[in-house]
Structure formats: C-alpha cells, structure tokens
Design an enzyme around this catalytic site. Structure first.
Site, short mmCIF file in Angstrom:
data_model
loop_
_atom_site.label_atom_id
_atom_site.label_comp_id
_atom_site.label_asym_id
_atom_site.label_seq_id
_atom_site.Cartn_x
_atom_site.Cartn_y
_atom_site.Cartn_z
N ASP A 138 -52.72 -20.43 84.03
CA ASP A 138 -54.01 -20.17 83.01
C ASP A 138 -54.88 -21.30 83.03
O ASP A 138 -54.66 -22.08 83.18
CB ASP A 138 -53.30 -20.14 81.86
CG ASP A 138 -54.25 -19.91 80.51
OD1 ASP A 138 -55.13 -18.87 80.79
OD2 ASP A 138 -54.22 -20.72 79.89
N THR A 192 -58.25 -16.56 84.03
CA THR A 192 -58.61 -17.29 83.09
C THR A 192 -59.84 -15.88 82.36
O THR A 192 -60.06 -15.17 83.00
CB THR A 192 -59.72 -18.18 83.24
OG1 THR A 192 -60.51 -18.64 82.07
CG2 THR A 192 -60.68 -17.79 84.30
N ASP A 223 -50.18 -21.43 78.11
CA ASP A 223 -49.89 -21.76 76.89
C ASP A 223 -50.58 -21.19 75.58
O ASP A 223 -50.38 -21.37 74.59
CB ASP A 223 -50.70 -23.20 76.86
CG ASP A 223 -52.16 -23.00 76.52
OD1 ASP A 223 -52.79 -21.87 77.24
OD2 ASP A 223 -53.00 -23.67 75.90
N ASP A 278 -51.03 -15.34 77.11
CA ASP A 278 -50.39 -15.73 78.38
C ASP A 278 -48.92 -15.11 78.20
O ASP A 278 -48.15 -14.89 79.22
CB ASP A 278 -50.30 -16.91 78.77
CG ASP A 278 -51.65 -17.52 78.83
OD1 ASP A 278 -52.40 -17.21 79.38
OD2 ASP A 278 -51.98 -18.90 78.31
#
Length: 667
Positions: A363, A513, A559, A563
């Site tokens: 990520d 992203t 994180d 996610d």
C-alpha cells in the site's frame, strides 16, 4: 490457527459486548494445567514401573502398589489425554486423521493393554510409564505451539471501535449528544474540528478538510463543502460542519468493510500442517504394521499375549514424541526470533506460506510513504531565496491546523529557520491563509486563487509539479508572487532498500494506492517498482489482489482500515505496526517497527524455518523406520527384539536431536 469468526454479524451498536474470541480464551491455560498435573503424576508412575525400577536398580513394591499405578495412570490417561481423545473425534469427523488420531490411538492401546496385563486378563508387561511420558510430551508440544501463535483475531472489534459512539444531533438549533445507533437518515449532526465523523452523510453547512487516510488510503486531506459526501470514521480537520445523515448501521461504508474482512477470513484456505500430513502417514503405517504384527505372531502360534504385546509395542513406538515436538519447537524458536527482529507472527500457516511468495504488493500511504505531507520542492520567483520562501510561508501557516500548513511548518523546523511574528492572521476557507508579516500582506493560497486573479507564474514549473500529483501552494507578498511550495506524501527512507532486497530475492514489487495516477507514477519511479495500480478504491483493493494472484503468490503490506480486506485476501497479509489497529488485527504478520525492510526479513526467515522443519521431520520419522520393524520382531531370529523400554530410549534420543536442531535456527 485460523481466524474463524463464524456468524458474528456484528452491528456497530452491539460491538462493545461482541465476543469474537469463541473458543480461544482458555485453551492455552488448559494445556498448561493438564501438562503440570500430568507431569507431577508421572513421577510416581515411573517409580512404580518395573522397567524403570530395573533401570535405576531399585525395587518399590507394597500391597496394592499395582492398583495405585493403575489409578494414577487412569487419571493421566483421562485428564492429560482428554485433548487428544476429543481431538480424534473431530479429526475423524473431518475425515482427516492426523496427529491427534495417532496420539489417541497410541495412548488408548497403551492404556487398555497395560490395564489388561496388570489385571491378569492377558499375559504381558504393561507400559503405563510410556503412556504417561507420551501424554506429557504431547501436551508440552501443543502448549509450546499455542503459546507461539498469538491470540485469536480481534479485527472486527477494532473496526467497530473506529466509529465514534456518540454524535451531536441538532434539533431546533440546539445540539444534544445521542448514541450513534439512535440516528436516522435525515437527522443533522454537528461535527467539531478534530472529531470523527459519526456516520456516512452529506455536508449541509460549513467547509473543512477531512482526513480519510485510514479509511480510503487517500493521503491528502480532502476538502469538503456543502453537498459533498463524508464517510463515518473520517477525522474532521479545521472547520465545524453540519452533516445530514444518509446511512446508518449496516449500510455504512465501515460496516461494509467489516463485512468484507469477515467474509474473507471465513473463506480462508486452511493449509494443513506438514506435521499433520506426516502424522497421517504414520497413523496408517502404525495401524497397518500393528495389525500385521499381531496377525503374523498369532498365526505363527506365539500366543495371543505375545502377539498383542508386539502389536502394542509397535503402536506405542510409532507414536511420534519427536514428531509432536519437531514442528512446534521450530515454530517456537522462529516466533521468538521474529519477535526479537521486530515482527509478530499472528497466523502461523500464513508465515509458513511466506517462503512461496513471488510478488509483494505495498500500500502506498503510510507504508512506502510516511502518510504525512512534506515539502518536496521549493520554487522561487523574483530572486527570493528558498529559505525566505519557506520562512515567510511557515510564519503564516503556523497558525493553521491544516495538514498542508503543518507540512510547511515542519519543513521550516527541519531547516532550523526562525519564524517571524504574524499580525491579523485569518484563514480564508477553501482558499488559504493570510496575515501581515513585517508590514507586508502575506497570503499562502491554492492554484485556484492564482488562476482567478491571473497572477501567472508563466514558466510551467508549478504545472509540472502538479502533474506529478503534488499539492502546490503559492506565496504572495502584497499580491506579488514570490514563491511556491510543492508538498507530497514523503517516501520513507527505508522503502528503497526494502524494494532492492526483495528484488534480489527474485520477488516482484508492486504498489496499490487510492491516490491518483500522477502521484503513484512519481513514487513508483523513485523506488523502482515493477508495477503500480493507482486510483484503486478501498473496496477494489481485495479484487486487485485477486487479479495479481492469478499470476503470483502474493503478500500484501498495508496499514489502514481500507487495506484490511486486501490483507486478508492475500496469501500473506503484513501490517505496518504504526498503522491502524484494524489493519494489524487483519494481518498474519505485524511489523512492529513499521520498517518495510522487514518484509524481506520475513520471507527469509520463513524459508529457513521451513528447512529446519523438514530436517526435523526427517529425524523424527527416520527413527520410526528403524524402530517399527525391530518392535514388530522382524529381527527376532537374530536375537534382536526391541522391548518397550528400549523403544523408549530410542524415542527420547530422537526427541533430543529434534530439540537441538530446532535451537540451531538461532545461529
């Protein structure tokens, strides 16, 4: 150990008392208690057993000593053996006989045979001492194993905790605090600066910027004005807003993420442990060799007693003390090694799969980057010095709470610049900030303001920075353009090295992203990634992982809440420890130091751990290859017959070798 949350349809309302632990709150204590009690009772059992007395050259006999032995052995068999006796039932139900079946069969054979021998029903020597030590070692193995695997997943409780419990509902111009679950679509709630937005809805009054990073992964604060949608759980920035409630309870975005995580956790493939497969083979071998042994001796007319004794010896010797410890010991060592290196293994089978990973998807926000805005470029006009641009801009921005402002002030601090004092500071919502510095009117504004007033920079530098997806703000002194600052999410210093190490191991590195393509391309270029996926909405992340899984074994590193479904979907989910609790709870492995370089360390340790396990299984099963035929009496013609006592010595030797080999992982 799998995260299984069957049927916990949790509504945020009941989350407080939601139990997601199910059967995981006490087995560890249970095994420990059974192990201690059984081990204490084993001492008198050993002392009362003839083979052990012969070995020590002592004699302990008194009236009823046999019955005392039987009584103690019965307690150990039922109390200590209970997890295995119940385990065999569930394994047979699942038609997957493994370790539990093997242990249960061996202890039952030993118990029944020894009791029958002691009570004189059949002629032969009992081996209660073997039964007791076997149960002790197996309980120890299971206890070590459970202790090395961290507790059950609490991801859903953590997710629910992200939502605020109360909201300021507006009625006739007054605000009253009500529990979020009492809100209905159409209600209006006030959200003050710094508070979490309680529900999904639309802004009806006020302007602000909200931080949705932990929900959507968008690193930049998102400007919100009347008519814009906001997500429950997002953190409000500098302005007060009034939100009209649209969705509550199960319909909210967060509730849907909870649902996704839950589904993915339940549908997770349950990888069978190596040791279980080896045990399955041993069950088959031990039972068939035991049966053949009994039939052969009986047919040869050796008498039922001798035939049963040989068969029982085979079963007991085949029972894998070493096999029971082979894998748990390696796991215990590798788990503590991992914890010392700064990663916690939450799901062991996933950690074992890490050795097969061929692609890692990172990520971006908060994982490869720091998740906070920082100045990346300073443009100067009219010959102003870079430091002056930052100093003047930071002086005005120091009074603002906006994340961009904080980034500029931090940049001034990093350059150790002293800030001038500002008079008449005011924030112009949606435009920027202004104030008087040293008699000049200073404004820090966005590109919209410049365009409206036709103050052009003219040289295209600002535009090219915007094309990289950076946020550009302009510095005006008395309406004259003196500088511009470009801000972006700062790339972590360790990220480059992490990518390099993984590539050396032959692992492809990708990035996922929610940010736009320009930002993603800039980060991917800086780090030398193999591929990147930009503008991916949170609920699409898990789908993207599935796409990549068509080509590779995938690890996902993230994180944020957004996610969580992807972490669960991937073959291996790795959470950056500084991230949200939810990400941490959905992951298989947590990197405590938030250092992406540890991803490479995880893969490396997984490979080494696997190698040790295989070595140990070879040792543990190798001993059986020798011992079983001897116990069956294959070499009786040569005068070699393995007594249960000799079998026990062989068994202990293989257990010690396995234990020493596991320790060598530390080297």
């Amino acid at each position: 150990m799998n995260h299984d949350h069957k049927g916990h349809e949790m509504q945020p309302a009941e989350a407080g008392q939601g139990e997601t632990q199910g059967h995981h709150h006490h087995p560890l204590e249970d095994f420990r208690r059974r192990f201690i009690v059984s081990t204490i009772l084993t001492v008198p059992i050993l002392l009362l057993s003839e083979p052990v007395q012969e070995l020590l050259g002592i004699v302990i006999q008194f009236p009823g000593s046999d019955y005392l032995l039987l009584a103690l052995a019965t307690v150990v068999y039922f109390y200590g053996g209970w997890p295995f006796l119940t385990g065999i039932i569930s394994e047979l139900r699942a038609r997957m006989p493994g370790m539990m079946t093997l242990i249960a069969v061996a202890i039952t054979v030993a118990y029944v045979y020894s009791s029958a021998a002691l009570l004189g029903i059949i002629a032969g020597e009992g081996f209660f001492w073997e039964l007791a030590t076997l149960i002790d070692i197996m309980l120890l193995g299971h206890w070590i194993e459970m202790r090395s695997v961290l507790g059950a997943s609490r991801a859903l409780e953590e997710l629910v905790r992200v939502m605020p419990a109360e909201a300021h509902r507006l009625l006739d111009g007054r605000s009253e605090d009500v529990p979020v679950d009492r809100l209905a679509p159409g209600d209006r709630v006030l959200v003050r600066p710094g508070e979490k937005v309680p529900v999904d809805g639309t802004v009806v009054e006020g302007a602000t910027s909200v931080n949705e990073a932990m929900l959507t992964g968008e690193s930049r604060p998102v400007e919100k004005r009347p008519g814009d949608a906001v997500i429950g759980g997002a953190i409000n920035g500098e302005g007060s807003i009034v939100v009209e409630v649209e969705k509550t309870g199960a319909e909210t975005y967060l509730a849907q993420v909870i649902d996704l995580v839950q589904k993915a956790q339940e549908s997770r493939s349950r990888t069978q442990d190596l040791a279980d497969r080896a045990a399955f083979l041993l069950v088959a071998i031990a039972l068939s060799v035991g049966a053949v042994t009994f039939a052969a001796w009986f047919a040869l007319g050796a008498g039922a007693g001798f035939a049963v004794e040989r068969a029982a010896t085979v079963m007991v010797i085949a029972c894998p003390h070493a096999l029971g410890l082979a894998v748990p010991l390696v796991i215990a060592v590798s788990t503590s090694l991992a914890a010392r290196s700064g990663f916690l293994i939450r799901d062991r089978s996933a950690f074992e799969r890490a050795k097969e990973i061929t692609a890692v998807v990172f990520d971006k926000t908060g994982t490869l980057t720091e998740g906070r805005a920082g100045v990346t470029d300073v443009l100067t006009f009219d010959g102003t010095a870079e430091d002056d641009v930052i100093r003047t801009a930071a002086a005005v921005e120091a009074h603002s709470e906006h994340p961009i402002a904080r980034g500029i002030v931090r940049s001034a601090e990093e350059r150790k610049l002293a800030l001038a004092s500002v008079e008449g500071f005011r924030a112009i919502p949606g435009v920027g900030v202004e104030g008087a510095v040293g008699g000049r009117t200073v404004r820090v504004v966005g590109p919209g303001y410049i365009a409206e007033r036709g103050i052009g920079a003219g040289d295209g530098r600002a535009e090219s920075l915007q094309q990289q997806g950076k946020t550009v703000v302009f510095l005006l002194e008395d309406d004259r353009l003196t500088g511009a600052l470009a801000l972006a999410d700062i790339i972590r210093p360790e990220s480059g090295e992490a990518i390099r190490r993984l590539k050396e191991m032959g692992v492809r590195c990708m990035m996922l992203t929610g940010d736009n393509r320009d930002v993603a391309a800039w980060v991917a270029g800086e780090l030398g990634l193999d591929e990147f996926f930009a503008g991916v909405l949170p609920h699409e992340k898990a789908e993207k992982i599935r796409e990549v899984q068509q080509r590779y074994r995938v690890a996902m590193v993230g994180d944020g809440i957004n996610d969580a479904p992807a972490l669960v979907e991937a073959d291996l989910g790795i959470a950056i420890g500084a991230g949200t609790d939810v990400a941490v709870e959905s992951a298989d492995i947590v990197l405590v130091k938030s250092d992406p370089r540890d991803v490479a360390a995880v893969v490396d340790l997984s490979k080494k751990t696997y190698r040790k396990m295989v070595e140990n299984l070879l040792w543990a099963t190798g001993y059986n290859v020798v011992a079983i035929p001897l116990a069956a009496g294959a070499l009786i013609g040569a005068g070699i017959l393995l007594t249960p006592a000799a079998g026990a010595v062989l068994m202990s030797a293989s257990t010690v070798i396995v234990a020493i080999n596991a320790r060598r992982l530390r080297v």
